[in-house]
Design a protein around this motif. Structure first.
Motif, PDB file in Angstrom:
ATOM      1  N   ASP A  22       0.924  -1.180  -0.155  1.00  0.00           N
ATOM      2  CA  ASP A  22      -0.069  -0.037   0.040  1.00  0.00           C
ATOM      3  C   ASP A  22       1.462   1.243   0.148  1.00  0.00           C
ATOM      4  O   ASP A  22       0.894   1.765   0.933  1.00  0.00           O
ATOM      5  CB  ASP A  22      -0.630  -0.149   1.234  1.00  0.00           C
ATOM      6  N   LYS A  58       0.453  -8.639  -1.758  1.00  0.00           N
ATOM      7  CA  LYS A  58      -1.300  -7.470  -2.196  1.00  0.00           C
ATOM      8  C   LYS A  58      -1.092  -6.237  -2.881  1.00  0.00           C
ATOM      9  O   LYS A  58      -1.000  -5.391  -1.551  1.00  0.00           O
ATOM     10  CB  LYS A  58      -1.765  -7.843  -1.385  1.00  0.00           C
ATOM     11  N   ASN A  60      -2.407  -2.509  -2.772  1.00  0.00           N
ATOM     12  CA  ASN A  60      -4.051  -2.532  -3.387  1.00  0.00           C
ATOM     13  C   ASN A  60      -4.060  -0.868  -4.973  1.00  0.00           C
ATOM     14  O   ASN A  60      -3.619   0.351  -4.267  1.00  0.00           O
ATOM     15  CB  ASN A  60      -3.924  -1.372  -1.977  1.00  0.00           C
ATOM     16  N   ASP A  91      -5.348  -6.090  -4.883  1.00  0.00           N
ATOM     17  CA  ASP A  91      -6.476  -5.388  -4.513  1.00  0.00           C
ATOM     18  C   ASP A  91      -7.279  -4.902  -5.061  1.00  0.00           C
ATOM     19  O   ASP A  91      -6.582  -3.759  -4.238  1.00  0.00           O
ATOM     20  CB  ASP A  91      -5.948  -4.997  -2.815  1.00  0.00           C
ATOM     21  N   LYS A  93     -10.090  -4.492  -5.571  1.00  0.00           N
ATOM     22  CA  LYS A  93     -12.580  -5.073  -4.967  1.00  0.00           C
ATOM     23  C   LYS A  93     -13.280  -4.589  -5.717  1.00  0.00           C
ATOM     24  O   LYS A  93     -14.104  -3.751  -6.137  1.00  0.00           O
ATOM     25  CB  LYS A  93     -12.452  -3.935  -3.673  1.00  0.00           C
ATOM     26  N   THR A 145     -15.830  -7.995   6.004  1.00  0.00           N
ATOM     27  CA  THR A 145     -14.844  -7.590   5.957  1.00  0.00           C
ATOM     28  C   THR A 145     -14.235  -6.802   7.808  1.00  0.00           C
ATOM     29  O   THR A 145     -14.131  -6.945   8.672  1.00  0.00           O
ATOM     30  CB  THR A 145     -14.679  -6.416   4.625  1.00  0.00           C
ATOM     31  N   SER A 146     -12.575  -5.851   7.665  1.00  0.00           N
ATOM     32  CA  SER A 146     -12.110  -5.578   8.866  1.00  0.00           C
ATOM     33  C   SER A 146     -12.526  -4.662   9.294  1.00  0.00           C
ATOM     34  O   SER A 146     -12.233  -4.048  10.700  1.00  0.00           O
ATOM     35  CB  SER A 146     -10.859  -5.675   8.962  1.00  0.00           C
ATOM     36  N   VAL A 184     -12.043 -13.023   1.905  1.00  0.00           N
ATOM     37  CA  VAL A 184     -11.379 -12.155   2.802  1.00  0.00           C
ATOM     38  C   VAL A 184     -12.648 -12.305   4.073  1.00  0.00           C
ATOM     39  O   VAL A 184     -13.774 -11.834   4.318  1.00  0.00           O
ATOM     40  CB  VAL A 184     -11.572 -10.540   1.772  1.00  0.00           C
ATOM     41  N   PRO A 208      -6.687  -9.495   5.865  1.00  0.00           N
ATOM     42  CA  PRO A 208      -6.359  -8.300   6.312  1.00  0.00           C
ATOM     43  C   PRO A 208      -6.643  -7.938   8.340  1.00  0.00           C
ATOM     44  O   PRO A 208      -7.585  -8.755   8.141  1.00  0.00           O
ATOM     45  CB  PRO A 208      -6.576  -7.615   4.973  1.00  0.00           C
ATOM     46  N   GLN A 213      -4.288  -2.196  12.441  1.00  0.00           N
ATOM     47  CA  GLN A 213      -5.860  -2.927  13.075  1.00  0.00           C
ATOM     48  C   GLN A 213      -5.550  -3.461  13.828  1.00  0.00           C
ATOM     49  O   GLN A 213      -6.692  -3.753  14.106  1.00  0.00           O
ATOM     50  CB  GLN A 213      -6.886  -2.966  11.901  1.00  0.00           C
ATOM     51  N   SER A 236      -0.251  -4.608   5.649  1.00  0.00           N
ATOM     52  CA  SER A 236       0.582  -3.747   5.268  1.00  0.00           C
ATOM     53  C   SER A 236       2.229  -2.767   5.885  1.00  0.00           C
ATOM     54  O   SER A 236       2.506  -2.653   6.194  1.00  0.00           O
ATOM     55  CB  SER A 236      -0.190  -3.153   4.648  1.00  0.00           C
ATOM     56  N   ARG A 237       0.479  -1.764   6.140  1.00  0.00           N
ATOM     57  CA  ARG A 237       1.495  -0.627   7.049  1.00  0.00           C
ATOM     58  C   ARG A 237       3.028  -1.370   7.782  1.00  0.00           C
ATOM     59  O   ARG A 237       2.953  -0.709   8.539  1.00  0.00           O
ATOM     60  CB  ARG A 237       0.320   0.262   8.110  1.00  0.00           C
TER      61      ARG A 237
HETATM   62  O1  LIG Z   1      -9.362  -6.954   0.896  1.00  0.00           O
HETATM   63  C1  LIG Z   1      -8.533  -6.567   1.460  1.00  0.00           C
HETATM   64  O2  LIG Z   1      -7.295  -6.520   1.520  1.00  0.00           O
HETATM   65  C2  LIG Z   1      -9.045  -5.622   2.767  1.00  0.00           C
HETATM   66  C3  LIG Z   1     -10.386  -6.129   2.747  1.00  0.00           C
HETATM   67  C4  LIG Z   1     -10.798  -5.512   4.262  1.00  0.00           C
HETATM   68  O3  LIG Z   1     -11.717  -6.485   5.065  1.00  0.00           O
HETATM   69  N1  LIG Z   1      -9.593  -5.610   5.355  1.00  0.00           N
HETATM   70  C5  LIG Z   1      -8.194  -4.340   4.648  1.00  0.00           C
HETATM   71  O4  LIG Z   1      -7.687  -3.548   5.640  1.00  0.00           O
HETATM   72  N2  LIG Z   1      -8.407  -4.752   3.838  1.00  0.00           N
HETATM   73  C6  LIG Z   1      -7.124  -4.331   3.440  1.00  0.00           C
HETATM   74  O5  LIG Z   1      -5.775  -4.650   3.986  1.00  0.00           O
HETATM   75  C7  LIG Z   1      -4.940  -3.616   3.056  1.00  0.00           C
HETATM   76  C8  LIG Z   1      -4.581  -3.436   5.131  1.00  0.00           C
HETATM   77  O6  LIG Z   1      -3.627  -2.964   5.500  1.00  0.00           O
HETATM   78  P1  LIG Z   1      -2.686  -2.362   7.054  1.00  0.00           P
HETATM   79  O7  LIG Z   1      -4.169  -2.182   7.904  1.00  0.00           O
HETATM   80  O8  LIG Z   1      -1.885  -1.848   6.646  1.00  0.00           O
HETATM   81  O9  LIG Z   1      -2.213  -4.135   7.635  1.00  0.00           O
HETATM   82  C9  LIG Z   1      -5.054  -2.296   2.919  1.00  0.00           C
HETATM   83  O10 LIG Z   1      -5.147  -2.778   1.684  1.00  0.00           O
HETATM   84  C10 LIG Z   1      -7.012  -3.025   3.228  1.00  0.00           C
HETATM   85  O11 LIG Z   1      -7.276  -2.254   1.715  1.00  0.00           O
END
Ligand SMILES: O=C(O)c1cc(=O)[nH]c(=O)n1[C@@H]1O[C@H](COP(=O)(O)O)[C@@H](O)[C@H]1O
Length: 272
Positions: A22, A58, A60, A91, A93, A145-146, A184, A208, A213, A236-237
């Motif tokens: 990302d 992945k 984004n 990624d 969507k 999703t998260s 997911v 994720p 998160q 990611s981050r």
């Molecule tokens: O499809 C995804 O990857 C995704 C789904 C979800 O429910 N939550 C979610 O955070 N993501 C993706 O997963 C990555 C999470 O990033 P970090 O929170 O930085 O680890 C981002 O690219 C989000 O877009």
């Protein structure tokens, strides 16, 4: 890449880590900004230091699209740079009426040669099937999703009395199979992962939400792992922005290694 090849890689690296690329120009180390392609230069160094620890990358797509044509170029160069035996996830969507989904599939599977793409399920079967027509490619369907907003629709009761995400899982698993579909499932919903696993025992989950998160890797493995691991856990981050100094790639490796070491123990505990 097929499921057996993915599991082979997981066993070989004792890892089910997906590194999320990302890549944000406002967050990468400043010294990279003078290079001709800072986004690619950043990704290249992250890939160099994490490729032995990660089984998937992945990118984004939003982070690249936002930069216009130059961003698409950085994305293509990044994809070409990822070693062939590592699983790649666009990624993006996506999901639309059939003929449009077909072109999204062509864009990411043929023009760009990604192994997989994230797809939203809410336009239904005809919006997802065109992605499944591509051999050895994968759809990763959003199930649970998260984010906070997942409660708005995914957790509400459908007419049958089940939460909507369950309906999505029950119906969509017949659109493809565990060899061309993943789901997911956010790491922030630890207790729900077991429910999802019951409905789709064989499918891989892209998870994720660990790292930035706050999701728990131990819970994800305890509730979600199956006999072929069945998990790709993304950070990611938490990995790519471990440091904003010149040593950023080495710092990313340290974070990736921490996750990989925990994953290795979890594979021993819940998979093998
Ligand atoms: O499809 C995804 O990857 C995704 C789904 C979800 O429910 N939550 C979610 O955070 N993501 C993706 O997963 C990555 C999470 O990033 P970090 O929170 O930085 O680890 C981002 O690219 C989000 O877009």
């Amino acid at each position: 890449m097929n499921k057996a090849q993915l599991f082979d890689q997981i066993k070989r690296k004792s890892s089910f880590l997906c590194v999320g690329l990302d890549t944000d120009l406002t967050k990468i180390p400043r010294h990279l900004l003078s290079s001709s392609d800072p986004v690619f230069e950043f990704n290249k160094q992250i890939i160099d230091t994490t490729a032995d620890l990660a089984v998937a990358y992945k990118p984004n797509i939003a982070f690249y699209e936002a930069l216009g044509p130059k961003g698409w170029e950085s994305l293509q160069k990044t994809l070409d740079y990822i070693p062939n035996d590592i699983f790649t996830i666009a990624d993006a969507k996506r999901g639309d009426i059939g003929n449009t989904s077909g072109l999204y599939a062509k864009a990411f599977f043929e023009t760009m040669n990604f192994d997989s793409i994230t797809v939203a399920p809410y336009m239904g079967v005809d919006s997802v099937k065109p992605f499944l027509a591509f051999k050895d490619k994968w759809v990763i369907l959003l199930a649970l999703t998260s984010n906070e907003g997942s409660m708005d629709f995914q957790l509400i009761e459908s007419q049958s009395g089940k939460p909507l995400f369950q309906e999505v899982l029950e119906k969509s698993q017949h659109w493809g199979n565990p060899d061309n579909m993943m789901y997911v499932v956010g790491a922030t919903r630890g207790e729900k992962i077991a429910e999802v696993r019951q409905i789709v025992p064989e499918h891989f989950f892209l998870v994720p939400g660990v790292g930035a998160q706050g999701g728990s890797l131990e819970e994800v493995a305890k509730f979600g792992m199956n006999a072929t691991c069945g998990l790709l856990v993304n950070s990611s981050r938490g990995i790519i922005y471990a440091s904003q100094e010149k040593n950023f790639a080495a710092a990313a490796k340290v974070e990736a290694m921490k996750l990989q070491q925990e994953m290795s123990e979890l594979l021993d505990k819940y998979c093998y």
